[in-house]
Design a protein around this motif. Sequence first.
Motif: not given
Length: 182
Positions: A80-106
């Motif tokens: 559960x802690x791992x899931x929460x950390x992963x969700x916080x990371x995605x939320x904090x960095x405005x990411x969705x799984x596999x998607x980044x702000x810069x499409x070239x980086x993605x």
Amino acid sequence: MDENIGKENDLYRQIAAYFHTYFEGLHRYAFTILKDNDDAKDAVQAVFLKLWEKRAAIDEQQSVKSYLYTAIYHYCLNVKRHEKIKEQYITTNNHTAGEFRDPLVSKEAYRRIMGGIESLPPQCKLIFTKSRFEGKKYAEIAGEMGLSVKTVEAQVGKALKILRENLPDRMTVVFILLLLQP
């Protein structure tokens, strides 16, 4: 030497008896925490694997039942802690799984990761993709391929080790946090 083999066989029988006695209750307990049947089974399997690894240190005076339930509780909390950390990371960095702000980086990240996966040994790659991209549990993969669950675990571990060694540090963090399930 025969005495050691006899002791090992006794420990094996003892742990098998614990498994048959406590599996159902441990599974129900893990399910109440994780809310997923397969994850609950994986939790019980992981705890019994840990018990097997520590078999030489089993203390007859200590309650094995207590140890098992405590171990399940901590294992589930870690999931559960791992899931929460992963969700916080995605939320904090405005990411969705596999998607980044810069499409070239993605695209570049995806290309590197997929290149790393393609470079894995054939059986290792097949097991890894079944686990990570098809979402199959280790036991399911083992059944399909006629392997032991331990072999599947070892192959996934080998794949992760190779990928960690071959991907740059930032890529490894992104890969582990966003693309892989625990």
